[in-house]
Design an enzyme around this catalytic site. Structure first.
Site, PDB file in Angstrom:
ATOM      1  N   LYS A   1      27.947  71.466  33.175  1.00 29.70           N
ATOM      2  CA  LYS A   1      27.340  70.497  33.678  1.00 29.70           C
ATOM      3  C   LYS A   1      25.922  70.067  32.909  1.00 29.70           C
ATOM      4  O   LYS A   1      25.622  71.193  32.539  1.00 29.70           O
ATOM      5  CB  LYS A   1      27.016  70.582  35.218  1.00 29.70           C
ATOM      6  CG  LYS A   1      28.083  70.369  36.048  1.00 29.70           C
ATOM      7  CD  LYS A   1      27.982  70.543  37.472  1.00 29.70           C
ATOM      8  CE  LYS A   1      28.920  70.262  38.517  1.00 29.70           C
ATOM      9  NZ  LYS A   1      29.601  69.014  38.538  1.00 29.70           N
TER      10      LYS A   1
ATOM     11  N   ARG B   1      39.053  71.977  43.873  1.00 31.42           N
ATOM     12  CA  ARG B   1      40.453  71.903  44.068  1.00 31.42           C
ATOM     13  C   ARG B   1      41.243  73.245  43.984  1.00 31.42           C
ATOM     14  O   ARG B   1      42.207  73.515  44.522  1.00 31.42           O
ATOM     15  CB  ARG B   1      41.098  71.011  43.406  1.00 31.42           C
ATOM     16  CG  ARG B   1      41.090  71.111  41.896  1.00 31.42           C
ATOM     17  CD  ARG B   1      41.176  69.701  41.203  1.00 31.42           C
ATOM     18  NE  ARG B   1      39.979  69.033  41.042  1.00 31.42           N
ATOM     19  CZ  ARG B   1      39.907  67.879  40.777  1.00 31.42           C
ATOM     20  NH1 ARG B   1      41.115  67.069  39.957  1.00 31.42           N
ATOM     21  NH2 ARG B   1      38.661  67.079  40.716  1.00 31.42           N
TER      22      ARG B   1
HETATM   23  N1  BES Z   1      31.085  69.922  43.158  1.00 28.10           N
HETATM   24  C1  BES Z   1      31.342  68.891  42.149  1.00 28.10           C
HETATM   25  C2  BES Z   1      31.452  67.443  42.587  1.00 28.10           C
HETATM   26  C3  BES Z   1      30.316  66.835  43.126  1.00 28.10           C
HETATM   27  C4  BES Z   1      29.517  65.728  42.477  1.00 28.10           C
HETATM   28  C5  BES Z   1      29.589  67.072  44.357  1.00 28.10           C
HETATM   29  C6  BES Z   1      28.330  65.282  43.072  1.00 28.10           C
HETATM   30  C7  BES Z   1      28.369  66.453  44.698  1.00 28.10           C
HETATM   31  C8  BES Z   1      27.807  65.676  44.120  1.00 28.10           C
HETATM   32  C9  BES Z   1      32.957  69.023  41.723  1.00 28.10           C
HETATM   33  O1  BES Z   1      33.194  70.365  41.626  1.00 28.10           O
HETATM   34  C10 BES Z   1      32.953  68.435  40.205  1.00 28.10           C
HETATM   35  O2  BES Z   1      32.279  68.941  39.457  1.00 28.10           O
HETATM   36  N2  BES Z   1      33.832  67.623  40.079  1.00 28.10           N
HETATM   37  C11 BES Z   1      34.041  67.031  38.850  1.00 28.10           C
HETATM   38  C12 BES Z   1      35.450  66.887  38.813  1.00 28.10           C
HETATM   39  C13 BES Z   1      35.875  66.407  37.151  1.00 28.10           C
HETATM   40  C14 BES Z   1      35.695  67.536  36.418  1.00 28.10           C
HETATM   41  C15 BES Z   1      37.427  65.992  37.183  1.00 28.10           C
HETATM   42  C16 BES Z   1      33.579  65.482  38.745  1.00 28.10           C
HETATM   43  O3  BES Z   1      33.445  64.752  39.885  1.00 28.10           O
HETATM   44  O4  BES Z   1      32.979  65.265  37.849  1.00 28.10           O
HETATM   45 MN    MN Z   2      32.550  71.261  39.598  1.00 32.80          MN
END
Ligand code: BES
Ligand code: MN
Ligand code: ZN
Length: 501
Positions: A283, A357
């Site tokens: 990230k 997931r």
């Molecule tokens: N933990 C994150 C989602 C999240 C985003 C939680 C903002 C709280 C606040 C999750 O693991 C994630 O990174 N999801 C990705 C999925 C994508 C790579 C398909 C996302 O939402 O960007």
């Molecule tokens: Mn994630």
């Protein structure tokens, strides 16, 4: 916080602060329709004490609007705090919950440690739910997130008393009151966990906190780690953990009420990523610190299990939390890797940041193996859900209308906001893999839904609800009734859903 239920006459109560409710009774609209605030009490002395200021028009009784009077004439209380519910016609039990939180948060910075909160008269709102909501609201309001400040002053309220008008059913109110204490404390238990930084709350510590709580309230709890993941062939869960120095924790809590041998078994499955760096699909630095709360779904399940153990519904419940860090490392999984989940399905990893997931896939399969007949999961799963619903509603999905209807009904009690989003074959198509069964992302569009479709593959035909709480687990802007920080969302709704069986 000590809590108490009383039926005393308001004007006679000696206390640092007495909080009473007011509502706006103006029904006309338009520029000439001035607010008409009225106090929601029959106590003549209080009405007299507030008459002048209410007549001034300065106070509108808007939702959570406060007005403080010192040394109110004719009252034994040192201060009278008026808290608004907004338009009377629109006032609900949830407005009372927030008003109680507002009263508590009003007192905290002023060093007032004891208060009495007066319930409205019975003809306006149902007294039992109001008592419960007021106590819950008080606990929610009392929580602050600044635990690690070295000069932290503990401003917690020491004593919160709810006063109900005489003539109400005392036994019913006492039990609603006791429920409120359990629910409020359980929600704050969840919030304390969510607030912990990633270096403190590792998966192992998370498991230990769950086990300690379980011991206290008489729940069965086992915490497993790497070996068990391998034994159960949890290839999806392990693929997230393999890149971390911290071992994963598979937390399994069981509530088995005596004499309940058949009927449904409810499986509660929570995402417990104690820190989500994104893994190799790392990230950006901006806001990455927030990813300590990526275990909020798991913490919600632990808080709900606490409340379940204390409220003792007549239904069996299994709580599972899949706790792990998501880290980049020499051993971390890579985009393109193919993993085999516990259910036997193969997963192509497209993005290692879609890790929630993966851990839930095996958590859901395990809940089924342990006998769950109905499933509910909670997870801070997708940013896409936040894009879709903002920080107002959490997302909800289900493969079964009857099961979802029970959840909708639970929301009426919990006061939490969830909005159902669709599933469908066209979305399921978006996560088909060229090399294996499914892939762990479905592209940019409809990201919350394709994530839910992924989970549905593992819920299979078992009735299942998925809660995406990514936008709701952390309060970004403080409100009068809740501090900035962890919200404890989903604890109350999951609890009520369980109690509906
Ligand atoms: N933990 C994150 C989602 C999240 C985003 C939680 C903002 C709280 C606040 C999750 O693991 C994630 O990174 N999801 C990705 C999925 C994508 C790579 C398909 C996302 O939402 O960007
Ligand atoms: Mn994630
Ligand atoms: Zn995550």
């Amino acid at each position: 916080m000590r809590t108490e239920l009383s039926f005393s006459t308001l004007s006679g109560i000696e206390i640092d602060l007495l909080a009473v409710l007011a509502a706006d009774t103006q029904t006309a609209k338009g520029p000439d329709a001035k607010p008409q605030p009225v106090l929601l009490t029959e106590d003549e002395a209080i009405k007299a004490a507030a008459a002048t200021v209410l007549a001034s028009g300065e106070y509108k009784a808007a939702a959570n609007e406060t007005l403080l009077l010192h040394a109110p004439a004719g009252l034994k209380a040192k201060r009278l705090l008026i808290v608004g519910l907004g338009k009377q016609a629109k006032a609900t039990v949830h407005s009372v919950r927030n008003a109680a939180g507002t009263a508590v948060r009003f007192t905290k910075p002023r060093g007032i440690r004891e208060l009495v909160f007066a319930l409205p008269e019975a003809d306006l709102l149902p007294p039992g739910p109001c008592v419960r909501a007021a106590v819950e609201g008080a606990f929610v309001g009392d929580f602050d997130a600044d635990t690690y400040r070295s000069d932290r002053k503990d401003l917690s309220v020491q004593s919160f008393t709810v006063t109900a008008p005489a003539g109400m059913d005392k036994k019913a109110l006492a039990s609603a009151f006791a429920e409120g204490v359990i629910v409020g404390e359980s929600q704050n238990f969840t919030r304390t966990l969510v607030n912990e930084p990633g270096n403190v709350l590792t998966p192992t510590v998370f498991g230990q906190r769950a086990a300690d709580m379980a011991k206290e309230v008489g729940l069965q709890c086992e915490v497993f780690s790497t070996e068990k993941l391998h034994e159960l062939k949890m290839g999806a869960f392990w693929s997230v953990s393999q890149g971390s120095e911290e071992p994963p924790a598979l937390i399994v809590m069981r509530y088995e009420p005596e004499g309940v041998k058949d009927g449904p078994v409810l499986g509660l499955v929570g995402k417990g990523i104690t820190f989500d760096t994104g893994g190799i699909s790392i990230k950006p630095a901006d806001n990455m610190e927030k990813m300590k709360y990526d275990m909020a779904g798991g913490a919600a399940m632990i808080g709900a299990m606490r409340a379940i153990a204390l409220l003792k519904p007549r239904v069996r419940v299994i709580g599972i939390v899949c706790a792990s860090e998501n880290m980049p490392d020499g051993k971390a999984q890579k985009p393109g890797d193919v993993q085999t989940a516990m259910s036997g399905k193969t997963i192509e990893i497209i993005n290692t940041d879609a890790e929630g997931r993966l851990v839930l896939a095996d958590g859901l399969a395990y809940a089924k193996q342990l006998g769950a007949t109905h499933l509910i999961d909670a997870a801070t799963l997708t940013g896409a859900c936040v894009v879709a619903l903002g920080m107002v509603n959490a997302g909800a999905f289900s493969n079964d209308d009857e099961t979802f209807d029970k959840f909708s009904a639970a929301l009426a009690t919990s006061g939490e906001k969830f909005w159902r989003l669709p599933l469908g074959e066209e979305y399921a198509e978006m996560i088909k893999s060229d090399i294996g069964d499914i892939k762990n992302t479905g592209g940019r569009w409809g990201g919350a839904i394709t994530a839910a479709e992924f989970l549905k593959v593992f819920a299979e035909d078992t009735p299942w609800i998925h809660l995406d709480i990514a936008g709701m687990a952390w309060v970004e802007d403080a409100r009068p009734y809740i501090a900035k920080g962890p919200s404890g969302i989903a604890v109350r709704s999951i609890l009520e859903w369980v109690r509906s069986y």
